[in-house]
Design an enzyme around this catalytic site. Structure first.
Site, PDB file in Angstrom:
ATOM      1  N   LYS A  15      -7.734  11.752 -25.730  1.00 57.01           N
ATOM      2  CA  LYS A  15      -7.066  11.029 -24.641  1.00 57.01           C
ATOM      3  C   LYS A  15      -6.370   9.814 -25.225  1.00 57.01           C
ATOM      4  CE  LYS A  15      -6.596   9.947 -20.207  1.00 57.01           C
ATOM      5  NZ  LYS A  15      -5.151   9.938 -20.411  1.00 57.01           N
ATOM      6  N   LYS A  48     -13.042   3.430 -28.123  1.00 61.64           N
ATOM      7  CA  LYS A  48     -13.003   2.878 -26.760  1.00 61.64           C
ATOM      8  C   LYS A  48     -13.683   3.824 -25.763  1.00 61.64           C
ATOM      9  CE  LYS A  48      -9.015   0.841 -26.165  1.00 61.64           C
ATOM     10  NZ  LYS A  48      -7.620   0.507 -25.780  1.00 61.64           N
ATOM     11  N   LYS A  77      -3.401   9.637 -29.696  1.00 60.92           N
ATOM     12  CA  LYS A  77      -2.261   8.735 -29.480  1.00 60.92           C
ATOM     13  C   LYS A  77      -1.016   9.434 -29.989  1.00 60.92           C
ATOM     14  CE  LYS A  77      -1.730   4.464 -27.939  1.00 60.92           C
ATOM     15  NZ  LYS A  77      -2.588   3.770 -26.980  1.00 60.92           N
ATOM     16  N   THR A 100      -6.572  -2.101 -16.230  1.00 63.35           N
ATOM     17  CA  THR A 100      -6.827  -2.759 -17.520  1.00 63.35           C
ATOM     18  C   THR A 100      -7.205  -4.217 -17.281  1.00 63.35           C
ATOM     19  OG1 THR A 100      -5.304  -1.266 -18.601  1.00 63.35           O
ATOM     20  CG2 THR A 100      -5.804  -3.312 -19.775  1.00 63.35           C
ATOM     21  N   SER A 156      -8.040   6.019 -15.932  1.00 63.16           N
ATOM     22  CA  SER A 156      -7.335   7.264 -16.290  1.00 63.16           C
ATOM     23  C   SER A 156      -8.313   8.443 -16.218  1.00 63.16           C
ATOM     24  CB  SER A 156      -6.767   7.171 -17.706  1.00 63.16           C
ATOM     25  OG  SER A 156      -5.505   6.578 -17.681  1.00 63.16           O
TER      26      SER A 156
HETATM   27  P1  NAD Z   1       3.916  -5.058 -20.628  1.00 63.67           P
HETATM   28  O1  NAD Z   1       5.095  -4.586 -21.387  1.00 63.67           O
HETATM   29  O2  NAD Z   1       3.870  -4.892 -19.147  1.00 63.67           O
HETATM   30  O3  NAD Z   1       3.684  -6.628 -20.912  1.00 63.67           O
HETATM   31  C1  NAD Z   1       3.774  -7.213 -22.174  1.00 63.67           C
HETATM   32  C2  NAD Z   1       4.193  -8.655 -21.971  1.00 63.67           C
HETATM   33  O4  NAD Z   1       4.150  -9.325 -23.228  1.00 63.67           O
HETATM   34  C3  NAD Z   1       5.621  -8.809 -21.450  1.00 63.67           C
HETATM   35  O5  NAD Z   1       5.644  -9.767 -20.411  1.00 63.67           O
HETATM   36  C4  NAD Z   1       6.387  -9.343 -22.673  1.00 63.67           C
HETATM   37  O6  NAD Z   1       7.479 -10.175 -22.317  1.00 63.67           O
HETATM   38  C5  NAD Z   1       5.295 -10.138 -23.340  1.00 63.67           C
HETATM   39  N1  NAD Z   1       5.588 -10.445 -24.743  1.00 63.67           N
HETATM   40  C6  NAD Z   1       6.214  -9.680 -25.664  1.00 63.67           C
HETATM   41  N2  NAD Z   1       6.342 -10.359 -26.813  1.00 63.67           N
HETATM   42  C7  NAD Z   1       5.766 -11.563 -26.615  1.00 63.67           C
HETATM   43  C8  NAD Z   1       5.558 -12.718 -27.434  1.00 63.67           C
HETATM   44  N3  NAD Z   1       5.986 -12.729 -28.695  1.00 63.67           N
HETATM   45  N4  NAD Z   1       4.930 -13.772 -26.904  1.00 63.67           N
HETATM   46  C9  NAD Z   1       4.499 -13.760 -25.631  1.00 63.67           C
HETATM   47  N5  NAD Z   1       4.654 -12.711 -24.817  1.00 63.67           N
HETATM   48  C10 NAD Z   1       5.280 -11.634 -25.304  1.00 63.67           C
HETATM   49  O7  NAD Z   1       2.654  -4.364 -21.322  1.00 63.67           O
HETATM   50  P2  NAD Z   1       1.163  -4.216 -20.759  1.00 63.67           P
HETATM   51  O8  NAD Z   1       1.001  -2.865 -20.198  1.00 63.67           O
HETATM   52  O9  NAD Z   1       0.807  -5.402 -19.920  1.00 63.67           O
HETATM   53  O10 NAD Z   1       0.352  -4.241 -22.138  1.00 63.67           O
HETATM   54  C11 NAD Z   1       0.076  -5.470 -22.805  1.00 63.67           C
HETATM   55  C12 NAD Z   1      -0.898  -5.225 -23.931  1.00 63.67           C
HETATM   56  O11 NAD Z   1      -2.074  -4.635 -23.396  1.00 63.67           O
HETATM   57  C13 NAD Z   1      -0.426  -4.277 -25.037  1.00 63.67           C
HETATM   58  O12 NAD Z   1      -0.974  -4.701 -26.263  1.00 63.67           O
HETATM   59  C14 NAD Z   1      -1.047  -2.954 -24.635  1.00 63.67           C
HETATM   60  O13 NAD Z   1      -1.213  -2.091 -25.772  1.00 63.67           O
HETATM   61  C15 NAD Z   1      -2.365  -3.429 -24.077  1.00 63.67           C
HETATM   62  N6  NAD Z   1      -2.989  -2.468 -23.175  1.00 63.67           N
HETATM   63  C16 NAD Z   1      -2.406  -2.174 -21.975  1.00 63.67           C
HETATM   64  C17 NAD Z   1      -2.997  -1.242 -21.153  1.00 63.67           C
HETATM   65  C18 NAD Z   1      -2.407  -0.909 -19.807  1.00 63.67           C
HETATM   66  O14 NAD Z   1      -3.014  -0.100 -19.095  1.00 63.67           O
HETATM   67  N7  NAD Z   1      -1.313  -1.504 -19.404  1.00 63.67           N
HETATM   68  C19 NAD Z   1      -4.192  -0.609 -21.542  1.00 63.67           C
HETATM   69  C20 NAD Z   1      -4.775  -0.959 -22.759  1.00 63.67           C
HETATM   70  C21 NAD Z   1      -4.153  -1.882 -23.568  1.00 63.67           C
END
Ligand code: NAD
Length: 411
Positions: A66, A90, A102, A186, A345
């Site tokens: 997954k 995880k 992945k 998340t 999920s």
């Molecule tokens: P997203 O794209 O919605 O949000 C990411 C945010 O980070 C955006 O607002 C972007 O502008 C900001 N960003 C990018 N570069 C930056 C910087 N240099 N400084 C500050 N902010 C910056 O993505 P998301 O879904 O919220 O995911 C965020 C993180 O969480 C990622 O690392 C992702 O792998 C992890 N994650 C997300 C999920 C999920 O379900 N959404 C699950 C597990 C892990």
């Protein structure tokens, strides 16, 4: 260290403390299977472009693999392997019946039209069709993929098989079998473990302060959920800049401002703050929710927080972990703190398989149960051993994987 080397280092440390069988360690070091494909896509101007796609199935001892599919110019095999391994740990850690996978396509989706992205999504899932499926490997959205991409993939696969297969992917739109509560899962999971961690260090959340790096899907929802517990959110940023107000601000109003203007910058009653300054602000809770490698040996010493809740994957380097541990900062590692996403999920997949759907209250209650249990298991291991919270989280996961691989007769 690249991200795969970091995974190997963390895995090695945990296996050493557990005195794990060398066969189990070897099996976890390398993925079970990697798949590379060339994906031809007809562009809007009639030409054909060929993109490279990957899928890595790291380990399926606990169940079908997954994990997300990303569309990003920097997708490569090493990163895909590392992220797949993290998914194995995880899922094992929270106790859901999945292995880790992945994948992704090396592409800049910002250069493609909507129709080109649709053709890429459909052609990629056709290429993956022999190795994915509800009982084999279940993809989900990741960086620059979303519920619409999942809908196209589910539709293409269903057309190919001649039957509707909603359980092929998760993170679908609700109308096609997505789960209530998935969008903020998340963040909700992250806030649940922060709440549990706060109890262990006698931190009262009412009037505690929080800083959020990355105001996207996970970060903005985490800020809102923290404020619902009484926490004062004092700073947040995104790729366009950051905002700060020592007295706190309304995270929902900030989200509206970002939706309207494209950035958190310029939000009322706040001053500007750089990314470096934001990470080093004095606060009780720091939530990195943007990218990997942001807390490193260069700035860890200047981090002034009590709890770090890693919503992002891989925000803290191993060197920074050591420094933070010595400073007494409680780090809630990514494989625990952002596991709420894959947990819901899993609930989506269960609902798809039984064709019966839960209310958001039911989903949130089940998520609460899984996250609290996972936190307690990790915290107990942390207290009973010399390991920091990250290695303790790996240890909980590896014990389950070890048991499953032994009973299967792999080692
Ligand atoms: P997203 O794209 O919605 O949000 C990411 C945010 O980070 C955006 O607002 C972007 O502008 C900001 N960003 C990018 N570069 C930056 C910087 N240099 N400084 C500050 N902010 C910056 O993505 P998301 O879904 O919220 O995911 C965020 C993180 O969480 C990622 O690392 C992702 O792998 C992890 N994650 C997300 C999920 C999920 O379900 N959404 C699950 C597990 C892990």
């Amino acid at each position: 260290m690249n991200v795969y080397e970091i995974v190997l280092k963390e895995l090695g440390e945990a296996c050493k403390i557990l005195d794990i069988d060398p066969g189990v360690y070897e099996l976890l070091r390398e993925p079970m299977r990697v798949f590379t494909c060339s994906i031809p896509v007809r562009m809007d101007d009639g030409s054909v472009k060929v993109f490279t796609g990957y899928r890595c199935q790291h380990n399926d001892a606990l169940g079908p693999t997954k994990g997300g599919l990303r569309f990003h110019p920097e997708v490569d095999l090493d990163e895909t392997k590392a992220l797949a391994a993290w998914m194995t740990f995880k899922c094992a850690l929270v106790g859901i019946p999945y292995g880790g996978g992945k994948g992704g396509v090396k592409v800049n989706p910002k250069e493609l039209s909507r129709r080109e992205i649709e053709r890429l999504s459909r052609n990629f899932i056709r290429a993956l069709a022999p190795i994915v499926g509800p009982d084999k490997d279940i993809p989900a959205p990741d960086v620059y993929t979303n519920p619409q991409v999942m809908a196209w993939m589910m539709d293409e696969f269903s057309q190919l098989k001649g039957v509707n297969v909603p359980g092929l992917v998760t993170g679908k739109p609700i109308i096609l079998g997505g789960s209530a509560g998935r969008e903020e899962a998340t963040a909700r999971g992250c806030v649940i473990v922060i709440r549990e961690a706060a109890k262990t260090i006698n931190l009262k959340l009412d009037n505690a302060t929080a800083v959020v790096q990355g105001y996207g899907n996970a970060g903005s929802a985490a800020a809102r959920l923290l404020s619902e517990l009484g926490v004062k959110v004092i700073a947040a940023n995104d790729s366009g800049g950051g905002v700060y107000n020592q007295n706190g601000f309304d995270p929902v109003a900030l989200k509206k401002h970002k939706d309207a203007t494209g950035s958190v910058k310029g939000f009322e009653n706040c001053s500007d703050i750089s990314n470096e300054e934001l990470l080093e602000l004095e606060c009780d809770i720091l939530v990195p929710a943007a990218l990997g490698n942001v807390i490193t040996s260069k700035n860890a010493d200047r981090i002034k927080t009590r709890i770090i809740g890693e919503a992002a994957n891989g925000p803290t380097t191993p060197q920074a972990d050591e420094i933070l541990d010595k400073k007494g900062v409680l780090v809630l590692p990514d494989i625990l703190a952002n596991a709420g996403g894959v947990t819901v999920s899993y609930f989506e997949w269960v609902q798809n398989l039984m064709h019966y759907y839960w209310t958001v209250e039911e989903v949130n209650q089940k998520l609460e149960d899984y996250m609290v249990k996972a936190f307690k298991n990790v915290y107990k291991t942390y207290q009973e051993t010399e390991a920091d919270m990250r290695i303790a989280a790996y240890m909980v996961a590896i014990k389950r994987l070890d048991e499953a691989m032994r009973i299967r007769g792999w080692v």
